[in-house]
Design an enzyme around this catalytic site. Structure first.
Site, short mmCIF file in Angstrom:
data_model
loop_
_atom_site.label_atom_id
_atom_site.label_comp_id
_atom_site.label_asym_id
_atom_site.label_seq_id
_atom_site.Cartn_x
_atom_site.Cartn_y
_atom_site.Cartn_z
CE LYS A 1 43.04 0.11 -8.84
NZ LYS A 1 43.14 0.76 -7.51
CG ASP B 1 44.84 3.34 -9.87
OD1 ASP B 1 44.65 3.26 -8.64
OD2 ASP B 1 45.92 3.02 -10.40
#
Ligand code: GLU
Length: 449
Positions: free
Chosen positions: A122, A162
């Protein structure tokens, strides 16, 4: 295992969200470690909680007035046992190392559940896109990629979107990567259709959440038709959660953003959803404008001093939190139960606090955990990578059919993994166990690296 938690608490005492994500996983995999002593012998858990690599970098950029800003960029490459690192980028002022580590940790097990070959990562930045012009967004994305490009690659690490990173940002990031590397590759997912993107990728996370919800209901002989659903958020996940609920005959009662929520007793139907998509994706407006357009709907401004969210108090059958982490606490969970909600399925990453989850389980409220329920987004990212590698693109039907099949497989896998440990119907334990075992076995096979 208590030692593992104690170690991460000692090493990084301020990383609350990361501790929460690790704590939730460890609480459910204890029986697996007891049955398989080889995992303890090979220190699999100790290795899983330490990222393989953490990259932090300066992102300097200039705004439209010529003022210079400096943000902090991150990429946490958590685990590559079952495939190249894969996971989104988040641009939001709340981003810090704890948030990115928790998201990367969740991503490892989520990606494992998808059935596709993807490791977990991430990244992002503490950049606030709100109110920024298109030119500012472009310059920020270019500055961010000016460092990130040396760490990623189509077989190494494949970022995506995201919160705060959608089609526009992926475009600017991709353009800069291509310029710096002089290579046109599938290094990012969520790309535009004309340049390597996949149909259904924008819809995938939200649609997947609803397929998972429908599978949970079907397992009990029920359907979504006629179910009243509370949905939070109004970004990429929430929009397509709402769209699929409506397509499957359910009613969407609410949506929200950081400024507040709307409640529409008559249901947010397909045409009202189009209004919201235009409002959010094109005008980048606030959710309150919905009640100006549809005056019968209620708009309630957010009040963080309350300590609970009034959105979760309306009578309903299902709740799908699709905004952000820790948006649903114990008080909210109690309100949901009192309002008649019998099923909670997570669209956002880690939206329910540990106390809320414990309450749902005590009350016998069906609970679909994020790492299983929202895996459809990254699953279609995996399908985008496959199409890029073959240099072909599949039809909507092909991709959506594969997405639906993957979500059903994940649902079945959760139930089977839970049942193998005598935990019938426990989706949380099942998701953690199944996600963990695949990664742990791959780590054993590959030795101490
Ligand atoms: N950010 C999404 C997630 O939380 C998608 C990641 C991806 O497609 O790589 O799973």
């Amino acid at each position: 295992m208590d030692e593992v938690l104690a170690t991460i608490l000692r090493r990084d005492p301020e990383q609350r969200e990361f501790h929460q994500a690790v704590g939730e996983l460890l609480a459910t995999i204890r029986p697996v470690l007891d049955r398989h002593p080889e995992y303890r012998r090979h220190a699999v858990v100790e290795r899983l909680v330490e990222p393989e690599r953490m990259i932090m970098f300066r992102v300097p950029w200039m705004d439209d007035q010529g003022a210079i800003h400096v943000n902090r960029g991150y990429r946490v490459e958590m685990n590559s046992a079952i495939g190249p690192y894969k996971g989104g980028l988040r641009f939001h002022p709340s981003v810090n190392l704890s948030i990115i580590k928790f998201l990367a940790f969740e991503q490892v097990f989520k990606n494992s559940l998808t059935t596709l070959a993807m490791g977990g990562a991430k990244g992002g930045a503490d950049f606030d896109p709100k109110g920024r012009s298109d030119a500012e967004i472009m310059r920020f994305c270019q500055a961010f990629m000016a460092e990130l490009f040396r760490h990623i690659g189509e077989d190494t690490d494949v970022p995506a979107g995201d919160i705060g990173v959608g089609a526009r940002e992926i475009g600017y990031l991709f353009g800069m990567y291509k310029k710096l590397q002089n290579k046109f590759t599938g290094v990012l997912t969520g790309k535009g259709l004309a340049w390597g993107g996949s149909l259904i990728r924008p819809e995938a996370t939200g649609y997947g959440v609803v397929y998972f919800t429908a599978a949970m209901l079907a397992h009990r002989g029920e359907t979504l038709a006629g179910k009243r659903c509370l949905v939070s958020g109004s970004g990429n996940v929430a929009q397509f959660v709402a769209e699929k609920i409506v397509q499957m005959g359910g009613t969407v009662l609410s949506l929200s953003d950081s400024s507040g929520h709307i409640y529409d007793e008559e249901g947010i139907d397909a045409s009202k959803l189009e209004f919201i998509k235009t409002l959010k994706n094109i005008h980048r407006g606030r959710i309150g404008e919905y009640s100006e357009r549809y005056p019968h709907a209620l708009y309630v401004a957010a009040n963080p001093t309350l300590g609970w969210n009034p959105l979760w108090r309306y009578p309903a059958d299902c709740a799908l939190p699709a905004a952000t982490q820790n948006e649903l606490n114990l008080a909210d969970a109690q309100h949901l139960a009192a309002a008649g909600v019998r099923l909670v399925c997570e669209g956002a990453n880690m939206p329910s606090t540990p106390e809320a989850i414990a309450f749902f389980r005590d009350q016998g409220i069906l609970f679909g955990p994020a790492k299983a329920a929202n895996a459809g987004g990254v699953a279609v990212s995996g399908l985008e990578m496959a199409q890029d590698a073959m240099r072909i693109s599949w039809s909507r039907e092909e991709v959506e059919g594969r997405l639906r099949a993957i979500m059903h497989t994940i649902h079945r896998t959760c139930l089977e993994a839970a049942a193998a440990y005598g935990l019938e119907g426990d989706y949380l334990a099942g998701a953690n166990i199944a996600g963990f075992v695949k990664v742990a076995d791959a780590m054993l096979d590959q030795g101490l690296v």
